[in-house]
Write a protein that holds these residues in place. Structure first.
Motif, PDB file in Angstrom:
ATOM      1  N   CYS A  86      64.548 -11.143 -64.159  1.00 37.92           N
ATOM      2  CA  CYS A  86      65.114  -9.789 -64.189  1.00 37.92           C
ATOM      3  C   CYS A  86      64.191  -8.787 -63.494  1.00 37.92           C
ATOM      4  O   CYS A  86      64.297  -7.585 -63.710  1.00 37.92           O
ATOM      5  N   GLU A  87      63.323  -9.281 -62.629  1.00 34.11           N
ATOM      6  CA  GLU A  87      62.372  -8.387 -61.968  1.00 34.11           C
ATOM      7  C   GLU A  87      63.020  -7.638 -60.807  1.00 34.11           C
ATOM      8  O   GLU A  87      63.817  -8.202 -60.047  1.00 34.11           O
ATOM      9  N   ASP A  88      62.655  -6.353 -60.689  1.00 35.65           N
ATOM     10  CA  ASP A  88      63.042  -5.541 -59.531  1.00 35.65           C
ATOM     11  C   ASP A  88      61.887  -5.655 -58.525  1.00 35.65           C
ATOM     12  O   ASP A  88      60.824  -5.079 -58.729  1.00 35.65           O
ATOM     13  N   PRO A  89      62.082  -6.381 -57.424  1.00 39.26           N
ATOM     14  CA  PRO A  89      60.948  -6.675 -56.550  1.00 39.26           C
ATOM     15  C   PRO A  89      60.428  -5.469 -55.783  1.00 39.26           C
ATOM     16  O   PRO A  89      59.317  -5.511 -55.238  1.00 39.26           O
ATOM     17  N   GLY A  90      61.198  -4.373 -55.733  1.00 40.14           N
ATOM     18  CA  GLY A  90      60.757  -3.221 -54.952  1.00 40.14           C
ATOM     19  C   GLY A  90      59.865  -2.241 -55.701  1.00 40.14           C
ATOM     20  O   GLY A  90      59.322  -1.302 -55.114  1.00 40.14           O
ATOM     21  N   TYR A  91      59.689  -2.438 -57.020  1.00 44.03           N
ATOM     22  CA  TYR A  91      59.012  -1.434 -57.843  1.00 44.03           C
ATOM     23  C   TYR A  91      57.592  -1.131 -57.371  1.00 44.03           C
ATOM     24  O   TYR A  91      57.148   0.018 -57.392  1.00 44.03           O
ATOM     25  N   ALA A  92      56.876  -2.170 -56.951  1.00 46.36           N
ATOM     26  CA  ALA A  92      55.451  -1.983 -56.614  1.00 46.36           C
ATOM     27  C   ALA A  92      55.256  -0.951 -55.509  1.00 46.36           C
ATOM     28  O   ALA A  92      54.182  -0.341 -55.413  1.00 46.36           O
ATOM     29  N   TRP A  93      56.260  -0.731 -54.694  1.00 44.30           N
ATOM     30  CA  TRP A  93      56.084   0.129 -53.507  1.00 44.30           C
ATOM     31  C   TRP A  93      56.627   1.540 -53.734  1.00 44.30           C
ATOM     32  O   TRP A  93      56.647   2.343 -52.818  1.00 44.30           O
ATOM     33  N   THR A  94      57.090   1.838 -54.963  1.00 46.64           N
ATOM     34  CA  THR A  94      57.784   3.119 -55.169  1.00 46.64           C
ATOM     35  C   THR A  94      56.873   4.331 -55.131  1.00 46.64           C
ATOM     36  O   THR A  94      57.334   5.451 -54.935  1.00 46.64           O
ATOM     37  N   TRP A  95      55.547   4.145 -55.311  1.00 47.44           N
ATOM     38  CA  TRP A  95      54.652   5.311 -55.239  1.00 47.44           C
ATOM     39  C   TRP A  95      54.405   5.719 -53.778  1.00 47.44           C
ATOM     40  O   TRP A  95      53.961   6.822 -53.510  1.00 47.44           O
ATOM     41  N   ALA A  96      54.650   4.787 -52.852  1.00 47.50           N
ATOM     42  CA  ALA A  96      54.406   5.056 -51.446  1.00 47.50           C
ATOM     43  C   ALA A  96      55.605   5.719 -50.772  1.00 47.50           C
ATOM     44  O   ALA A  96      55.505   6.146 -49.615  1.00 47.50           O
ATOM     45  N   ARG A  97      56.722   5.819 -51.482  1.00 44.00           N
ATOM     46  CA  ARG A  97      57.899   6.483 -50.908  1.00 44.00           C
ATOM     47  C   ARG A  97      57.718   7.984 -50.969  1.00 44.00           C
ATOM     48  O   ARG A  97      57.068   8.520 -51.870  1.00 44.00           O
TER      49      ARG A  97
ATOM     50  N   GLU B 232      60.244  11.161 -67.803  1.00 44.82           N
ATOM     51  CA  GLU B 232      59.942  12.142 -66.744  1.00 44.82           C
ATOM     52  C   GLU B 232      59.024  11.576 -65.654  1.00 44.82           C
ATOM     53  O   GLU B 232      59.264  11.748 -64.470  1.00 44.82           O
ATOM     54  N   ALA B 233      57.991  10.831 -66.069  1.00 47.97           N
ATOM     55  CA  ALA B 233      56.986  10.381 -65.102  1.00 47.97           C
ATOM     56  C   ALA B 233      57.499   9.297 -64.162  1.00 47.97           C
ATOM     57  O   ALA B 233      56.888   9.008 -63.136  1.00 47.97           O
ATOM     58  N   ARG B 234      58.627   8.672 -64.493  1.00 49.49           N
ATOM     59  CA  ARG B 234      59.107   7.523 -63.716  1.00 49.49           C
ATOM     60  C   ARG B 234      60.343   7.852 -62.876  1.00 49.49           C
ATOM     61  O   ARG B 234      60.985   6.929 -62.360  1.00 49.49           O
ATOM     62  N   LYS B 235      60.715   9.141 -62.773  1.00 52.09           N
ATOM     63  CA  LYS B 235      61.914   9.498 -62.002  1.00 52.09           C
ATOM     64  C   LYS B 235      61.790   8.979 -60.570  1.00 52.09           C
ATOM     65  O   LYS B 235      60.747   9.121 -59.934  1.00 52.09           O
ATOM     66  N   GLY B 236      62.839   8.361 -60.050  1.00 55.95           N
ATOM     67  CA  GLY B 236      62.827   7.880 -58.678  1.00 55.95           C
ATOM     68  C   GLY B 236      62.302   6.471 -58.521  1.00 55.95           C
ATOM     69  O   GLY B 236      62.226   5.952 -57.409  1.00 55.95           O
ATOM     70  N   SER B 237      61.975   5.812 -59.619  1.00 50.61           N
ATOM     71  CA  SER B 237      61.387   4.470 -59.513  1.00 50.61           C
ATOM     72  C   SER B 237      62.387   3.368 -59.807  1.00 50.61           C
ATOM     73  O   SER B 237      62.065   2.196 -59.655  1.00 50.61           O
ATOM     74  N   GLY B 238      63.581   3.741 -60.264  1.00 48.38           N
ATOM     75  CA  GLY B 238      64.551   2.721 -60.673  1.00 48.38           C
ATOM     76  C   GLY B 238      64.457   2.370 -62.142  1.00 48.38           C
ATOM     77  O   GLY B 238      65.275   1.621 -62.665  1.00 48.38           O
TER      78      GLY B 238
END
Ligand SMILES: [Fe+2]
Length: 394
Positions: free
Chosen positions: A380-391, A321-327
């Motif tokens: 196997c890193e998703d490079p965009g993850y770090a910025w997902t809280w700012a979306r 639940e807490a990670r919805k929208g993060s990939g």
């Protein structure tokens, strides 16, 4: 393990004559931790467990590489991008994260491993999916989805995948020993009433495993100055020659579905999910559960900065639940390092209000020393993850 187990034939008195049918003595071996000052088992071999005929340097196919988490970022690793053909559950381990206390890897395996033992520390093998038979000098164990297999230091074993689907495992190799949390154990080692699991939930070997063979190779991962070495021993006789053993030290299995969640009116902190402890790290289980039932409760976690820990979460079932929208999805791993405040994705707190049940399954490893990124982790890193809280939340 905290409780005594006795398998096969053993003599009534330790360190006394115990003879084979041909009149010769069985070879007694005490296997124990912390220099005769902690758990041990006594094993009775048909052949000398010391009889080696060869010792050669071995080069593992996936040597450990480490790169600092610099610049510091939260990371998302998609382990399912690492699928490979033709690997075994031990040499096929792809290292993701590592520090001095533990190494975390992921393996997708379809064939038996070689005989192996880890002389550096205990191993915790979590089965994401698939099944296997684990053959050890203590006997065999069957493992399947959701099982945590704890293999004590220097237990000679091999893992044989069974069934049609590959065996997917997340592995934590410790530099030391993995045990139930001390606060859940009585002074004599019994799991206490407030523990989220008990001895009835634990499986161990049921009978001896005897295999004939000569000139048998065993790979040993061991300590060397400044790092890890691998040696291939050749044994005169097959190491699965133990007719009986007893003691408190042996490989064991606990299934995550048997972890009884501890819940509350308001959000409970991660230590309620703790399942094991190791040297400078803990392993926790987030299982499907009824969540916070205060009328104004917010069931997802608050933002938190656990300043002494790097937090690794392996998402292994349900919806997180807490990670919805993060990939984040099945097989994902998040690394939230110390020095970074982490928390639910934008909008998750509002969305969670009124929810009374979380269908989530995750394994967490919290380390007290920083984790480096290993080669497979970077691949196997998703490079965009770090910025997902700012979306903006959708
Ligand atoms: Fe956290």
């Amino acid at each position: 393990m905290p409780y005594y187990r006795r398998i096969g034939e053993i003599p009534p008195k330790r360190h006394t004559q115990f003879r084979q049918p041909d009149g010769s003595l069985y070879a007694e071996e005490l296997m124990g931790v912390e220099g005769f000052s902690s758990d041990s088992s006594l094993l009775y071999h048909r052949f000398l467990p010391t009889a080696i005929t060869g010792s050669d340097v071995f080069t593992p196919p996936q040597p450990l590489t480490r790169e600092a988490n610099l610049p510091l970022k939260p990371r998302h690793l998609s382990t399912h991008k690492l699928d490979v053909d033709g690997a075994d559950p031990i040499l096929g381990r792809q290292h993701l994260l590592a520090n001095e206390d533990c190494r975390i890897s992921y393996a997708v395996a379809d064939r038996p491993s070689p005989l192996y033992r880890n002389a550096i520390g205990d191993e915790c093998v979590y089965v994401e999916s698939g099944s296997a038979r684990v053959e050890t000098s203590f006997g065999a164990l069957e493992i399947g989805q959701g099982d945590y297999l704890i293999v004590p230091t220097s237990t000679t074993h091999r893992i044989v995948p069974t069934g049609d689907a590959p065996l997917r495992t997340l592995v934590v190799e410790a530099t030391g020993h993995i045990t139930p949390p001390k606060r859940y154990l009585s002074v004599r080692g019994q799991l206490l009433e407030h523990a989220p699991y008990c001895e009835r939930d634990i499986r161990g070997p049921e009978e001896p495993l005897l295999v004939d063979g000569e000139d048998v190779e065993v790979l040993v991962q061991h300590r060397i100055r400044g790092g890890i070495g691998w040696t291939k021993f050749t044994y005169a006789n097959h190491p699965f020659d133990v007719v009986g053993w007893d003691g408190h030290l042996y490989p064991w299995v606990f299934n995550i579905a048997d972890f009884e969640p501890i819940t509350g009116r308001v959000h409970q902190p991660p230590p309620v999910h703790q399942t094991f402890e190791g040297p400078n790290f803990v392993i926790c289980s987030f299982v499907p559960r009824k969540v916070d039932y205060h009328e104004l409760a917010i069931p997802v976690p608050y933002n938190h900065h656990n300043v002494d820990s790097d937090e690794v979460l392996f998402y292994t079932g349900g919806n997180y639940e807490a990670r919805k929208g993060s990939g984040i999805g099945q097989g994902s791993i998040s690394l939230h390092p110390s020095g970074f405040t982490h928390g639910p994705q934008p909008g998750a707190a509002e969305r969670a209000i009124g929810i009374d049940y979380f269908d989530e399954l995750a394994v967490m490893v919290d380390t007290f020393r920083p984790l480096d990124l290993c080669d497979a982790g970077l691949r196997c890193e998703d490079p965009g993850y770090a910025w997902t809280w700012a979306r903006k939340s959708g």
